[in-house]
Motif scaffolding. Structure first.
Motif, mmCIF file in Angstrom:
data_model
loop_
_atom_site.group_PDB
_atom_site.id
_atom_site.type_symbol
_atom_site.label_atom_id
_atom_site.label_comp_id
_atom_site.label_asym_id
_atom_site.label_seq_id
_atom_site.Cartn_x
_atom_site.Cartn_y
_atom_site.Cartn_z
ATOM 1 N N VAL A 18 0.846 -1.203 0.000
ATOM 2 C CA VAL A 18 0.000 0.000 0.000
ATOM 3 C C VAL A 18 0.875 1.245 0.000
ATOM 4 C CG1 VAL A 18 -1.632 1.352 1.388
ATOM 5 C CG2 VAL A 18 -1.979 -1.108 1.097
ATOM 6 N N GLU A 19 1.887 1.236 0.844
ATOM 7 C CA GLU A 19 2.798 2.381 0.943
ATOM 8 C C GLU A 19 3.485 2.635 -0.406
ATOM 9 O OE1 GLU A 19 2.734 4.028 3.905
ATOM 10 O OE2 GLU A 19 3.764 5.575 2.736
ATOM 11 N N PHE A 20 3.902 1.556 -1.032
ATOM 12 C CA PHE A 20 4.557 1.640 -2.337
ATOM 13 C C PHE A 20 3.630 2.302 -3.359
ATOM 14 C CE2 PHE A 20 5.049 -0.505 -6.507
ATOM 15 C CZ PHE A 20 6.310 -0.062 -6.857
ATOM 16 N N CYS A 21 2.382 1.843 -3.426
ATOM 17 C CA CYS A 21 1.426 2.409 -4.394
ATOM 18 C C CYS A 21 1.175 3.886 -4.094
ATOM 19 C CB CYS A 21 0.106 1.634 -4.357
ATOM 20 S SG CYS A 21 0.246 -0.011 -5.069
ATOM 21 N N LYS A 22 1.061 4.221 -2.823
ATOM 22 C CA LYS A 22 0.824 5.607 -2.438
ATOM 23 C C LYS A 22 2.019 6.472 -2.851
ATOM 24 C CE LYS A 22 -0.471 8.463 1.521
ATOM 25 N NZ LYS A 22 0.422 9.553 1.097
ATOM 26 N N GLN A 23 3.210 6.004 -2.525
ATOM 27 C CA GLN A 23 4.426 6.771 -2.839
ATOM 28 C C GLN A 23 4.600 6.945 -4.347
ATOM 29 O OE1 GLN A 23 6.303 8.446 -0.762
ATOM 30 N NE2 GLN A 23 4.896 7.749 0.834
ATOM 31 N N GLU A 24 4.303 5.903 -5.085
ATOM 32 C CA GLU A 24 4.591 5.920 -6.528
ATOM 33 C C GLU A 24 3.398 6.377 -7.356
ATOM 34 O OE1 GLU A 24 7.487 5.708 -7.512
ATOM 35 O OE2 GLU A 24 8.544 4.719 -5.869
ATOM 36 N N GLY A 25 2.292 6.675 -6.683
ATOM 37 C CA GLY A 25 1.118 7.146 -7.422
ATOM 38 C C GLY A 25 0.541 6.092 -8.342
ATOM 39 N N LEU A 26 0.442 4.862 -7.847
ATOM 40 C CA LEU A 26 -0.127 3.763 -8.636
ATOM 41 C C LEU A 26 -1.507 3.388 -8.104
ATOM 42 C CD1 LEU A 26 2.949 1.325 -8.799
ATOM 43 C CD2 LEU A 26 2.336 3.165 -10.397
ATOM 44 N N VAL A 27 -2.388 3.020 -9.013
ATOM 45 C CA VAL A 27 -3.665 2.437 -8.605
ATOM 46 C C VAL A 27 -3.384 1.008 -8.145
ATOM 47 C CG1 VAL A 27 -5.956 1.726 -9.376
ATOM 48 C CG2 VAL A 27 -4.936 3.840 -10.266
ATOM 49 N N LYS A 67 -8.604 9.990 -0.031
ATOM 50 C CA LYS A 67 -7.693 10.935 -0.686
ATOM 51 C C LYS A 67 -6.275 10.391 -0.833
ATOM 52 C CE LYS A 67 -10.216 15.096 -0.301
ATOM 53 N NZ LYS A 67 -11.200 14.218 -1.041
ATOM 54 N N ASP A 68 -5.994 9.303 -0.113
ATOM 55 C CA ASP A 68 -4.598 8.851 -0.040
ATOM 56 C C ASP A 68 -4.240 7.761 -1.039
ATOM 57 O OD1 ASP A 68 -4.032 10.507 2.309
ATOM 58 O OD2 ASP A 68 -5.477 9.170 3.290
ATOM 59 N N ILE A 69 -5.202 6.909 -1.340
ATOM 60 C CA ILE A 69 -4.863 5.757 -2.185
ATOM 61 C C ILE A 69 -6.030 5.379 -3.089
ATOM 62 C CG2 ILE A 69 -5.456 4.218 -0.243
ATOM 63 C CD1 ILE A 69 -2.765 2.847 -2.194
ATOM 64 N N SER A 70 -5.722 5.144 -4.380
ATOM 65 C CA SER A 70 -6.729 4.671 -5.342
ATOM 66 C C SER A 70 -6.678 3.157 -5.348
ATOM 67 C CB SER A 70 -6.433 5.214 -6.737
ATOM 68 O OG SER A 70 -6.409 6.625 -6.720
ATOM 69 N N LEU A 71 -7.768 2.541 -4.889
ATOM 70 C CA LEU A 71 -7.793 1.101 -4.667
ATOM 71 C C LEU A 71 -9.051 0.504 -5.280
ATOM 72 C CD1 LEU A 71 -6.990 -1.556 -3.142
ATOM 73 C CD2 LEU A 71 -8.150 -0.600 -1.141
ATOM 74 N N VAL A 72 -8.877 -0.566 -6.053
ATOM 75 C CA VAL A 72 -10.020 -1.294 -6.588
ATOM 76 C C VAL A 72 -9.897 -2.738 -6.119
ATOM 77 C CG1 VAL A 72 -11.275 -1.980 -8.659
ATOM 78 C CG2 VAL A 72 -10.047 0.195 -8.630
ATOM 79 N N SER A 73 -10.936 -3.233 -5.445
ATOM 80 C CA SER A 73 -10.956 -4.615 -4.977
ATOM 81 C C SER A 73 -11.955 -5.412 -5.813
ATOM 82 C CB SER A 73 -11.363 -4.667 -3.503
ATOM 83 O OG SER A 73 -11.660 -6.008 -3.133
#
Lengths: 531, 531
Positions: free
Chosen positions: B294-303, B336-342
């Motif tokens: 999760v941290e990685f996706c947030k830092q790198e701006g990845l969905v 606002k912090d992470i774009s997540l699709v489950s």
């Protein structure tokens, strides 16, 4: 690992894929990665951390381009009004929203065909098939049919993925239904069962469209699934106009003209879309006309994409639906002569089972290698839903004379179709009585597409409101009466002409209210803007 | 009529579309047509009359590129053998084909959960709900649940198109189920119900991928839906390797390395796909590991695209499934912090209702404007099938303690899950006993992905047979035993290593036969090729 980036199609065609691939290290064979030049997109550097990764300016522009008016702005407004009425019944001058925007019969009170639902229920829960109480609840032939269908499904497992084209036994029933309808052979291996007709249309667009240089001839007005699908797949819609003056006639001369215009602009036209009976226009093509269309596609090397989902919705005794497959075969054209795809759905017809998402396409006149590619794309989504598959087979093989359910089935079917015919006529007459409105006969399908000539003052008002005049009229109608029509601009129309699409689906007892509410609104609207 | 060719996205964003469009004549505004340069494609001239309009060299190359091994060559061969056995039972040294290629539990004899099927049947045929016989055939709570569900559907019309995201009341039930699972809020408006999880994955790829310069980080090995969908949408798969040595561990350092490699080659990486529990690898991620992802996706701006369809398939008491939504919320990260699709499906879990094509995606951390675009794409296909929608709501809100069906429901569920755990262990042990084969523990999902070290002589033989060694092994296994495995090359593997995927789904009583047939075949195969 070449499969993980788009590689050379030639490699795939020559089937050297598996052979060559396992000798390469993964990354070095990912030449798409190697050959790419640096990107300017900021989100490709980790400086993008703070920006949201997805925004309108960095999503697929084809998605932005796509439009689908049938569930567009006007429907969003209708849903908002619906909520307001639910919260505060007196908040608007009407008690309910009347959704005439979409061909969704059951949402307006149409009841399902009993036999179909009996069979679906029994296939969902086969455990009750041999219980004594079941005899009292279900017709004998629905029980028999359920057993028959279950026997077609390996292990009687309605909870299993089927063959990617659909359960073979169900495709057999559909092919038999097509043969009975057309009097020409149909091959179950040509049938691809899909979740409604829409995914089938997308599959064909996906197969045919390589770039914006590939064009698809589509009627104007059209059902916006086609413009949406062409946009999503990055192709160009090549419009041909239906002639309103001749009851939305389809002239081959117009097809030729538009084809040549497109070709002169470098567009490779791949296919011709014909919607018969017409949506939103409701016309039924004459057999001679269909023959000319088939000849045109054959001569010009176009795939004929035949949207025949309204084949059961015919309201004029003097006319009859003919499938393009029947017409082309009757001309002596077979597999080798014409590439033809016919789309059918359980959502339309007299059954109108939209929520079941059942449908199929019959794919004829394609080489085995191309068929293999269509199968592959179908297999990526595994299969369409089994209830929808079962329903598609039932629609193509309903109860026959002598079956216990035949009487109730045919009474339900005829009741719905004759009522739809009466509703179409009543609404057509009502529209033609309105000042400045002309409406063609609905020979088939589920819609009327009246033309409205608006006063200059109304046009001016719409410019101020930053709306197309037809959109403005529909919005005013909705807020005044709760009736939802779709503006003609959602379907396409000759520039400077204005229309709207109205379904004939409100239950018959509600039609008089629709007519009077519409008539009153229209009068006051015209009074307001009459010069 | 601009909508009929791909126009400028800016126009759409600024909503000047309707306003500007009706003032233009249709063709002159179709600037795609006007601006196109002449095409070299012969089929754009009518000289193409005699050539078939569609051939491998003129279809969409993205379709050619797409591959889906789970239903590929090996399955086609299996179907052929099946037909031969049906026609002539003694034609092969085995009586039946054992399909271990695909996670399709009901096709191998798994029975549906009674309560779910009762509710589906009653919703399909509500006419029997208040009949006295129904009491004798259906559990009281299934009747009650059916009434409750029907009350959620406008007009109780299960035959109507629903809201394009799915019936609101069913999304409420799903959101409640997610809240109960995670202990964090879930919004029904974030739920998009789809025909299985696959169409949801396609929708996200369609949204994110603009060109081959857009990359999606995918595990290797992966479930080939991802490589197929990325290929169909014209993007680049950016592979990251799971570490077989640590039980297919997912190292963030590997993610970083592959992300940087891709970026250095000009690829804009849009999203990270994580499959948890893993397919084909069966590992369950540790919560700490998920936090780092999760941290990685947030830092790198990845969905973060979280494939969580096997969330109920966990076979190790010491480990627990944690959704990425729960993990990210527990880290204090919100919308606002992470774009997540489950992604979730009714096809997997203990229920395995593949044929119903039910599923959903929970979409969080996207702006309202982007959400509107996702809704638009969903609306083009109108809605997913209502039975699948109902089943998805049942899976997320099964019977509770005290409900009449609770006992039978939990007995059926636990019976299936404990049997799957036993089957996984038996097969894992059997694989590990085979010469040159090592197999990791299946902590979850429905598969084992053993590695096989083949003798040099076998590798040579496969080159002669123009096959990858793993494909060659699987083909020999199939023709000798009727057991269908999928070669590892269909999922991706470290170059020079060979694997195959085997489901744990054959019914328990058949497992001993599978083991002995496999063991005998493997011995003779190794004897044949041992140096």
């Amino acid at each position: 690992m070449r499969r993980f980036v788009i590689g050379s199609a030639r490699n795939l065609i020559h089937r050297s894929h598996q052979n060559s691939q396992f000798q390469r290290p993964l990354l070095s064979s990912s030449y798409r990665l190697l050959s790419s030049s640096p990107s300017a997109d900021p989100s490709s550097s980790s400086s993008s951390t703070m920006a949201p990764p997805v925004a309108l300016n960095n999503i697929n522009p084809k998605v932005l381009e796509c439009e689908y008016a049938v569930r567009g702005e006007i429907v969003t407004l209708a849903q908002k009004l619906q909520e307001e009425i639910t919260a505060k019944p007196e908040s608007h001058p009407f008690e309910e929203i009347l959704y005439c925007n979409i061909g969704n019969p059951h949402s307006l009170g149409q009841q399902p065909i009993t036999f179909f639902r009996e069979v679906l229920a029994l296939c969902d829960h086969p455990a009750i098939l041999d219980k004594s109480e079941t005899q009292g609840l279900f017709s004998a032939d629905s029980i028999e049919r359920a057993w028959h269908i279950l026997d077609q499904i390996p292990g009687r497992a309605t909870g299993a993925y089927s063959h990617s084209q659909g359960v073979k036994g169900l495709r057999d029933a559909i092919a038999a239904g097509i043969e009975a309808r057309d009097g020409f052979a149909a091959d179950p291996n040509d049938i691809f069962l899909t979740d409604g007709a829409s995914p089938a249309v997308h599959m064909m667009m996906q197969l045919l469209i390589r770039s914006e240089k590939d064009g698809i001839l589509c009627p104007i007005p059209q059902y916006p699934l086609y413009s949406a699908s062409i946009a999503l797949h990055g192709g160009s819609l090549v419009p041909y106009y239906l002639d309103e003056a001749t009851g939305w006639g389809l002239e081959v001369s117009e097809l030729k003209k538009q084809l040549e215009t497109a070709r002169s602009k470098g567009i490779t036209v791949r296919a011709l879309v014909v919607i018969n009976p017409g949506n939103p226009t409701g016309q039924l093509l004459a057999e001679e006309n269909q023959k000319a269309i088939v000849e045109f596609c054959k001569q010009e090397g176009l795939v004929l994409l035949a949207d025949e989902v309204y084949q059961e919705n015919v309201y004029v005794p003097e006319k009859k639906f003919h499938s393009f497959k029947k017409v082309s075969r009757s001309m002596g054209y077979g597999e080798k002569d014409i590439s033809l795809v016919s789309f059918q759905s359980v959502s339309k017809g007299y059954h109108g089972e939209c929520g079941k998402r059942g449908g199929y396409m019959e794919v004829t006149g394609f080489g085995a290698d191309v068929r293999e590619q269509i199968y592959k794309v179908a297999s990526v989504n595994l299969c369409s839903n089994i209830s929808g598959q079962i329903l598609a087979s039932l629609v193509m093989s309903p109860p026959k004379v002598g079956d216990e359910s035949y009487e109730s089935y045919s009474a339900e079917r005829d009741g719905i179709l004759s009522s739809l015919a009466r509703r179409a006529k009543t609404l057509e007459d009502a529209f033609n009585k309105l000042e400045g409105v002309t409406c063609n006969k609905a020979e088939g399908a589920m819609y009327l597409f009246p033309r409205i000539d608006l006063p200059e003052k109304a046009i001016k008002a719409t410019e101020a409101a930053k709306k197309a005049p037809d959109a403005y009229y529909c919005q005013r109608l909705l807020t005044a009466t709760g009736i939802v029509f779709v503006p003609g601009s959602g379907f396409g129309q000759v520039p400077g002409t204005w229309h709207f699409r109205c379904t004939i689906l409100p239950q018959e007892e509600k039609i008089p209210a629709v007519v009077s509410r519409l008539t009153d609104f229209h009068k006051s609207f015209m009074d307001e803007f009459r010069g």
